[in-house]
Design an enzyme around this catalytic site. Structure first.
Site, PDB file in Angstrom:
ATOM      1  N   ASN A   6       0.884  -1.167   0.000  1.00 34.21           N
ATOM      2  CA  ASN A   6       0.000   0.000   0.000  1.00 34.21           C
ATOM      3  C   ASN A   6       0.924   1.221   0.000  1.00 34.21           C
ATOM      4  O   ASN A   6       1.511   1.553   1.027  1.00 34.21           O
ATOM      5  CB  ASN A   6      -0.872  -0.046   1.262  1.00 34.21           C
ATOM      6  CG  ASN A   6      -1.809   1.138   1.364  1.00 34.21           C
ATOM      7  OD1 ASN A   6      -1.834   2.015   0.488  1.00 34.21           O
ATOM      8  ND2 ASN A   6      -2.575   1.179   2.444  1.00 34.21           N
ATOM      9  N   HIS A 177     -12.801   2.871  -0.229  1.00 36.67           N
ATOM     10  CA  HIS A 177     -12.745   1.905   0.890  1.00 36.67           C
ATOM     11  C   HIS A 177     -13.399   0.566   0.518  1.00 36.67           C
ATOM     12  O   HIS A 177     -13.818  -0.193   1.384  1.00 36.67           O
ATOM     13  CB  HIS A 177     -13.424   2.460   2.164  1.00 36.67           C
ATOM     14  CG  HIS A 177     -12.701   3.629   2.757  1.00 36.67           C
ATOM     15  ND1 HIS A 177     -13.342   4.745   3.223  1.00 36.67           N
ATOM     16  CD2 HIS A 177     -11.388   3.856   2.956  1.00 36.67           C
ATOM     17  CE1 HIS A 177     -12.465   5.622   3.685  1.00 36.67           C
ATOM     18  NE2 HIS A 177     -11.255   5.100   3.524  1.00 36.67           N
ATOM     19  N   ARG A 238     -10.434  15.859   6.246  1.00 34.61           N
ATOM     20  CA  ARG A 238     -11.246  16.205   5.064  1.00 34.61           C
ATOM     21  C   ARG A 238     -12.636  16.654   5.485  1.00 34.61           C
ATOM     22  O   ARG A 238     -13.201  16.124   6.439  1.00 34.61           O
ATOM     23  CB  ARG A 238     -11.377  15.001   4.137  1.00 34.61           C
ATOM     24  CG  ARG A 238     -10.090  14.666   3.437  1.00 34.61           C
ATOM     25  CD  ARG A 238     -10.263  13.477   2.491  1.00 34.61           C
ATOM     26  NE  ARG A 238      -9.100  12.615   2.576  1.00 34.61           N
ATOM     27  CZ  ARG A 238      -9.121  11.297   2.436  1.00 34.61           C
ATOM     28  NH1 ARG A 238     -10.254  10.669   2.194  1.00 34.61           N
ATOM     29  NH2 ARG A 238      -8.018  10.596   2.539  1.00 34.61           N
ATOM     30  N   GLU A 384      -7.726  -4.963   5.275  1.00 33.20           N
ATOM     31  CA  GLU A 384      -7.643  -4.732   3.828  1.00 33.20           C
ATOM     32  C   GLU A 384      -6.492  -5.524   3.212  1.00 33.20           C
ATOM     33  O   GLU A 384      -6.600  -6.026   2.095  1.00 33.20           O
ATOM     34  CB  GLU A 384      -7.468  -3.224   3.562  1.00 33.20           C
ATOM     35  CG  GLU A 384      -8.748  -2.446   3.865  1.00 33.20           C
ATOM     36  CD  GLU A 384      -8.499  -0.991   4.226  1.00 33.20           C
ATOM     37  OE1 GLU A 384      -7.840  -0.739   5.260  1.00 33.20           O
ATOM     38  OE2 GLU A 384      -8.967  -0.105   3.504  1.00 33.20           O
TER      39      GLU A 384
END
Ligand code: ADP
Length: 397
Positions: A6, A177, A238, A384
């Site tokens: 990642n 996601h 954000r 993940e």
């Protein structure tokens, strides 16, 4: 073995899996290379021991080579070819609907999507190019955060803007996601012992970046992020959804351009912006209880926006909600975020078990709703990397 990567523009998170048992790959090593191009730190955990190195990392290729050399030196692998495949997390895959072997066509599509995810895709591209050079025999797989949401119907993914924007420029909701949502959906099917294609969930992936997904019959039906990961719920830094006119208005007030304002919406908003103090939910929740009004304002707003989306998605699922699931850093760990969010949902008649909600030591998941709650609620640890590993195994030899 399978390596999962990642990568960002200056960091590479990596995890190594032993895939002797293809159905149950086991992660044996977890690490990160940081400050690539501006310095260089590599650290990883292996067999309970932490290894740390300070080393010049001018680019991703040097970083990956350094990591592989260390794995060989420590006898974790005997040579580079022990790693048969590498799975990459790629944030934006445009309209690619599933994990894919990285052939020329797929790689070009990942490059095309840079215009949609300028903060996220370049890191993955640089890492893919580096791995191609350093591990020429490995098969490469890309897993996309957008792929899971390609099942959205037109009325969910279209914006109410000129249709030609969608046709010519790809302006639509993509959602993110998805790797986490795919993992949670598969796991929840096991936990509830219900076929995946009958499963209706509202999953709140609340990390630094945060989104919520409405999963109907095991597929993404709607989600909060949009063209980019800036939309939807309030996040660490954000803004989530705002009135789009704010951008031009603030350009004029600050005498600056739209990219500066967008940057502020990405990096100086959310919990950080509203509190003016921190983007980290540990600080925010801690400050809330010590009576800090800035943190109180931030947590109230954060949980209100999350609740507003949950009720909207509950409406899409009607009376058929199998569970609400909280996951990722905040969702898994912040009892107060879960509690305050659920308390802002009176229509759903959820009964929270306060003790279970606050219990910190749980393994993969825990129920936080009371036994007689109308809707089940769980905190669930996402994984993940494991999802990427499994997709990589299923696509490669
Ligand atoms: P990312 O989006 O970077 O993958 P994570 O899913 O790792 O983020 O979530 C990171 C965030 O989780 C941290 O910024 C912090 O706000 C939150 N977090 C982690 N542990 C806790 C905790 N014990 N209590 C509250 N929040 C936590």
């Amino acid at each position: 073995m399978i390596l999962v990567i990642n990568a960002g523009s200056s960091s590479i998170k990596f995890r190594l899996f032993n895939d002797s048992d293809k159905k149950n790959p086991i992660d044996i090593l977890d690490g990160i290379a940081e400050r690539i191009t501006i310095g260089g730190d590599v650290s990883f955990k292996y067999e309970g021991k932490k290894y740390e190195y300070e080393v010049a990392l001018p680019n991703h290729e040097v970083a990956i080579k350094f990591i592989l050399d260390k794995l060989i030196e420590l006898n974790i692998i005997s040579n580079v070819d022990d790693i048969s495949a590498v799975g990459f997390r790629v944030v934006h895959g445009g309209t690619i609907s599933k994990s894919s072997i990285i052939n020329d066509d797929v790689f070009n599509k990942i490059k095309d999507a840079v215009k949609l995810a300028p903060l996220h895709n370049p890191g993955a591209i640089t890492a893919i190019e580096a791995v191609k050079k350093v591990m020429p025999k490995a098969e490469l797989v890309a897993c996309f955060d957008t792929a899971f949401h390609q099942t959205l119907a037109e009325e969910q993914y279209l914006y109410a803007v000129p249709y030609s924007w969608y046709q010519k420029y790809g302006v639509r909701k993509y959602g993110f996601h998805g790797i986490s949502y795919q993992y949670i959906t598969e796991k929840m099917s096991e936990v509830l012992n219900k076929p995946k294609d009958k499963l209706n969930l509202i999953v709140c992936h609340l990390g630094n970046g945060a989104s919520i997904a409405c999963i109907k019959n095991g597929k993404s039906f709607d989600t909060t992020m949009g063209l980019t990961p800036l939309a939807g719920v309030m996040m660490g830094t954000r803004s989530g959804d705002i009135d789009p006119s704010i951008i031009e208005y603030m350009c004029k007030q600050l005498n600056t351009d739209a990219s500066k304002i967008t940057n502020m919406l990405n990096k100086e908003s959310g919990l950080l912006g509203v509190s003016g103090k921190s983007s980290d939910m540990r600080d925010v929740a801690g400050g809330y209880f010590s009576g800090d009004s800035d943190f109180k304002r931030a947590l109230n707003k954060y949980t209100q926006v999350a609740a507003d989306y949950i009720i909207r998605f509950a409406n899409l699922l009607g009376h058929d909600i199998d569970a609400i699931v909280f996951t990722a850093g905040v969702g898994e760990n912040s009892a107060h975020t879960r509690q305050f969010t659920l308390q802002k949902l009176p229509l759903l008649d959820i009964k929270l078990d306060m003790d279970k909600n606050e219990e910190r030591n749980y393994k993969d998941y825990k129920y936080i709703s009371a036994a007689d709650s109308k809707i089940k609620v769980l905190a669930f640890r996402t994984n993940e990397e494991l999802m990427i590993c499994k997709d990589t195994i299923s696509l490669t030899k």
